[in-house]
Design a protein around this motif. Structure first.
Motif, PDB file in Angstrom:
ATOM      1  N   ALA A 729       6.568   1.713  -3.496  1.00 45.21           N
ATOM      2  CA  ALA A 729       6.630   1.255  -4.883  1.00 45.21           C
ATOM      3  C   ALA A 729       5.884  -0.058  -5.045  1.00 45.21           C
ATOM      4  N   ALA A 730       5.927  -0.905  -4.043  1.00 45.65           N
ATOM      5  CA  ALA A 730       5.254  -2.196  -4.135  1.00 45.65           C
ATOM      6  C   ALA A 730       3.739  -2.018  -4.248  1.00 45.65           C
ATOM      7  N   GLU A 731       3.187  -1.053  -3.509  1.00 48.41           N
ATOM      8  CA  GLU A 731       1.745  -0.826  -3.580  1.00 48.41           C
ATOM      9  C   GLU A 731       1.347  -0.319  -4.954  1.00 48.41           C
ATOM     10  N   ALA A 735      -1.013  -2.275  -7.930  1.00 50.92           N
ATOM     11  CA  ALA A 735      -2.177  -1.677  -8.578  1.00 50.92           C
ATOM     12  C   ALA A 735      -2.033  -1.684 -10.089  1.00 50.92           C
ATOM     13  N   LEU A 736      -0.845  -1.345 -10.582  1.00 55.53           N
ATOM     14  CA  LEU A 736      -0.590  -1.353 -12.034  1.00 55.53           C
ATOM     15  C   LEU A 736      -0.807  -2.747 -12.605  1.00 55.53           C
ATOM     16  N   LEU A 749      10.326  -1.750 -12.578  1.00 57.23           N
ATOM     17  CA  LEU A 749      10.682  -0.429 -12.065  1.00 57.23           C
ATOM     18  C   LEU A 749      12.111  -0.144 -12.521  1.00 57.23           C
ATOM     19  N   PHE A 750      12.278   0.816 -13.451  1.00 55.35           N
ATOM     20  CA  PHE A 750      13.595   1.015 -14.030  1.00 55.35           C
ATOM     21  C   PHE A 750      14.241   2.343 -13.652  1.00 55.35           C
ATOM     22  N   SER A 761      10.340  10.431  -7.930  1.00 51.89           N
ATOM     23  CA  SER A 761       9.840  10.050  -9.246  1.00 51.89           C
ATOM     24  C   SER A 761      10.141   8.573  -9.452  1.00 51.89           C
ATOM     25  N   LEU A 762       9.076   7.783  -9.706  1.00 52.61           N
ATOM     26  CA  LEU A 762       9.227   6.344  -9.951  1.00 52.61           C
ATOM     27  C   LEU A 762       8.722   6.043 -11.344  1.00 52.61           C
TER      28      LEU A 762
END
Length: 802
Positions: A729-731, A735-736, A749-750, A761-762
């Motif tokens: 998720a950190a990567e 990027a986002l 991240l919710f 699913s993130l």
């Protein structure tokens, strides 16, 4: 130490109330912890009565014979039933007539006992609330006590007790005389030292006893007096009351006199039964190694050659400066008393007292330094009182062994020095009066005073000691408030302190508690935490115990010990941090890296009715570490594959690195092996931050940011990640953030969902906002599409539409 205020006023004419006296003493540097009234609460109406006759025997009750007595108060005679064993005609005792009250709310009235009227009560010590003695019977008073006198007034119970806390450098205040001297100097009231009117017999003391000092380095002076034809018995009521008031238990008239003079003059004394001393000779010597000696408390003790004893030619008879021996104890059969007054080395007495676990009033004073000059006066005062109270005769002369008399120290005081230190100075005559009032002989020499320091003021050594004496009596409130002169340089706070202050503010604000742990550990714990780390352990040369024989190599040692302590005290929810050092040897160098250690266990937050309880996890530790880094102006990215570490579980362990590739944070779940070593059952999650590597980072100064004038726009993006894809998720979040550009205000991240087949699913919420305009849908849609394309193409993941 308890000080009876009425006793003090016998030596100095002050009109201050006890509370006012306490305030003056506190202002002069003598701490008074409390002021309490001496009379027991509820004791009223009790008077001095005398049994004039025993009218008849009423028989036994509970093992005591009841006697109907006729008691006189000087104004009337009353019939009273008494079962005390010392009931006899002519005795004067405490009498509570009808209408009087005793402690505990007991009201005295008329009663009928065995058919006989009892108009009041003859009281014991315990019934009066003056002590615990009850079996011996009536509380007897002096034969000349005035009939009908109020008992509280007769015994001086209208007095107050001052609880005084004396600092180790002021042993001169460990006495009634010392406190009286202080009040005399503070108020200007004249001081009257206890009068010693010693009447000596024709028999010489030197013919009755002799003394020798074999250890002059431990006993500088030894004096003795001999009192003959004494009758050992109970002390008079006034003496017993005074001793009880200061916390001492009355024993007998002879022993009580030594305690009385100890409190009055501050010098310990000891009374020997002279007839039990072999050859009537005293030898002050070192104890033999392994020598056994039974003290007055009945305990046999093993001595060492570092201890000092009072001995006769055959055996030890006293533990010098600490406690006497059972083999020469003064008892009912004693008729001749050998009274000791000596000076012993403070360090020797302190070592002996601590080694044997004997904390006595004598040792307390000797280990702070007694007055070598006071021995003759203390001995004479006690001998006089023993002769008065026990009917003895004081033998002529003083046995005084003083191998090397000590001259008095002389210290000069310049008034220019007083002004230099205090910024103000009294007149020379006023300074001389103050010092003279403290018992210091003073000679004026113009603007300089020459002070002769008596033996009771061992704390006065240099000129500034006299400056302190002058100002504490003259008044600290006289020191003027002035602005310091000279050039003040700007001092920069070291970077390490600024760094630690920022961390403390951030973590305390997040609800964590800071701990300060010991830097020592034991070999087993050190091995469990540090293992085969890069640093070699540092053993202590002289450890206090095996549990503290090494310097700690791992920063988790302190926080885990604190969590273990809380767990043993039924405190399962702990959130703590420590800023400290670890220690080790790298090749030939000793290194001391600084660390921030964070540890959490138990619940994530306090219990609340509106939410279910949640347990802390590794992400709490990670988040707190990121919060600490943000306080230092550092950003870091998670790396999922750190090197294995003994302190953390291998499958729940992460590292955060800075953009330039430096690993600065290690976090995860503490390994079960380590937790077991500390006795911790619950999971513990921790983070470690190496602070030395971050010294070049400082947070940007806080700047005011106005509230936004234009609305924000939020968009949600959810991505589907295939099973087994090595994407974090950190990567994705990095990027986002990089693709969204300057209009991105927040990225959260919710939602995380795991499918049964291993897919994840993130979902992120992106918040956009401009400072100068309202964003249009087209602008936001363009950025959203660009961001989604970057993530899907860069990581081979899919964008979920819903």
């Amino acid at each position: 130490m308890k000080i009876l205020y009425g006793w003090v006023r016998e030596l100095v004419d002050v009109t201050l109330t006890p509370e006012q006296a306490a305030e003056r003493l506190i202002g002069a540097g003598t701490e008074v912890a409390s002021v309490t009234r001496l009379a027991p609460a509820g004791l009223r109406g009790v008077v001095v009565g005398e049994i004039r006759a025993i009218e008849r025997d009423l028989g036994e009750s509970h093992g005591h014979r009841l006697l109907l007595c006729r008691v006189s108060t000087g104004r009337e005679e009353l019939s009273v039933v008494s079962g005390a064993p010392n009931t006899r005609v002519g005795v004067r005792a405490a009498f509570a007539p009808p209408g009087a009250s005793l402690p505990g709310g007991r009201a005295i009235g008329m009663a009928t006992i065995r058919g006989a009227p009892s108009q009041g009560m003859l009281c014991s010590e315990r019934e009066l609330g003056l002590g615990e003695e009850h079996e011996s019977g009536l509380f007897e008073l002096e034969p000349d006590a005035r009939l009908g006198a109020d008992l509280v007034a007769h015994l001086g119970l209208e007095d107050s007790v001052l609880e005084i806390e004396i600092t180790p450098n002021r042993p001169d205040c460990l006495s009634i005389l010392g406190i009286a001297r202080e009040l005399s100097a503070l108020t200007g009231a004249p001081l009257r030292e206890p009068a010693v009117a010693l009447k000596e017999s024709n028999e010489a003391a030197a013919d009755l006893a002799r003394a020798r000092i074999d250890a002059p380095d431990l006993c500088a002076r030894f004096t003795a007096r001999v009192i003959t034809n004494v009758t050992v018995g109970p002390s008079p009521a006034w003496l017993a009351v005074r001793l009880r008031a200061v916390g001492l238990r009355p024993i007998s008239n002879v022993v009580d006199v030594t305690n009385y003079v100890l409190w009055e003059l501050g010098h310990p004394l000891h009374a020997f039964d002279r007839d039990t001393v072999a050859d009537h000779a005293i030898v002050v010597r070192r104890a033999a190694r392994g020598e056994r000696f039974t003290t007055l408390d009945g305990q046999e003790r093993t001595l060492t050659e570092a201890m000092l004893v009072i001995a006769d030619p055959r055996r030890a008879i006293g533990l010098a400066g600490v406690m006497g021996g059972a083999n020469t104890e003064v008892g009912p059969r004693t008729t001749r008393v050998l009274l000791e007054a000596a000076w012993f080395d403070p360090a020797c007495i302190r070592r002996t007292s601590r080694a044997l676990g004997l904390r006595t009033d004598a040792a307390y004073r000797f280990e702070r330094g007694a007055d070598v000059e006071a021995l003759p006066v203390a001995g004479a005062r006690a001998a006089q009182l023993i002769a008065d109270l026990a009917g003895g005769s004081v033998a002529r002369g003083l046995i005084d062994v003083y191998p090397a008399p000590r001259p008095r120290r002389r210290v000069s005081l310049r008034m220019s020095r007083v002004r230099r230190v205090l910024g103000i100075a009294p007149r020379v005559a006023e300074a001389a009066r103050i010092l003279g009032g403290l018992g210091l002989p003073v000679t004026e020499r113009g603007e300089e005073l020459e002070v002769e320091v008596p033996g009771f003021r061992r704390d006065l050594v240099i000129e500034d000691d006299l400056v302190e004496e002058v100002i504490r009596v003259w008044g600290y409130d006289r020191i003027p408030s002035t602005v310091p002169g000279g050039v003040t340089g700007v001092v920069s706070q070291p970077r390490t302190l600024r760094q630690e202050a920022a961390l403390r503010q951030a973590l305390a604000g997040a609800g964590l508690s800071e701990i300060v742990a010991t830097s020592f550990t034991d070999p087993v714990t050190d091995e469990a935490l540090a293992g085969d780390g890069p640093l070699e352990p540092l053993p202590l040369l002289n450890p206090l115990s095996e549990d503290a024989s090494l310097m700690r190599r791992h920063p988790l040692a302190g926080v885990l010990a604190a969590i273990a302590t809380n767990a043993r005290r039924q405190q399962p929810d702990v959130r703590i941090f420590e800023i400290g050092k670890t220690y080790g040897q790298h090749q030939a160098d000793i290194v001391e890296p600084r660390w921030l250690a964070v540890a959490v266990t138990g619940a994530r937050g306090p219990a609340a009715w509106y939410r279910a309880p949640e347990a802390a996890d590794a992400y709490d530790a990670k988040g707190l570490a990121e919060h600490a880094l943000a306080a230092l102006g550092v950003t870091a990215t998670e790396v999922a594959t750190p090197e294995p570490a003994a302190a953390f579980e291998p499958d729940l362990h992460g590292v955060l690195v800075t953009p330039d590739g430096r690993g600065v944070v290690e976090f995860g779940e503490v390994s079960a092996t380590v937790r077991e070593r500390f006795g911790i059952d619950a999971p513990v999650f921790a983070a470690l931050v190496g602070l030395d590597a971050l010294l070049d980072h400082e947070p940007a100064p806080s700047r005011h940011q106005p509230l936004p004038r234009y609305p924000a726009v939020a968009r949600d993006l959810a991505f589907l990640i295939g099973a087994g894809q090595p994407v974090t998720a950190a990567e994705i979040e990095s990027a986002l953030r990089a693709e969204a550009g300057p209009l991105l205000r927040d990225l959260t991240l919710f939602d995380v969902y795991r499918f049964p087949d291993g897919r994840r699913s993130l979902a992120w919420r992106l918040t956009f906002q401009a400072e100068d305009r309202t964003l249009t849908d087209d602008e936001v849609n363009t950025i959203q599409a660009r961001v989604a394309e970057r993530a899907t193409a860069g990581f081979s993941i899919a964008l979920r539409s819903r």
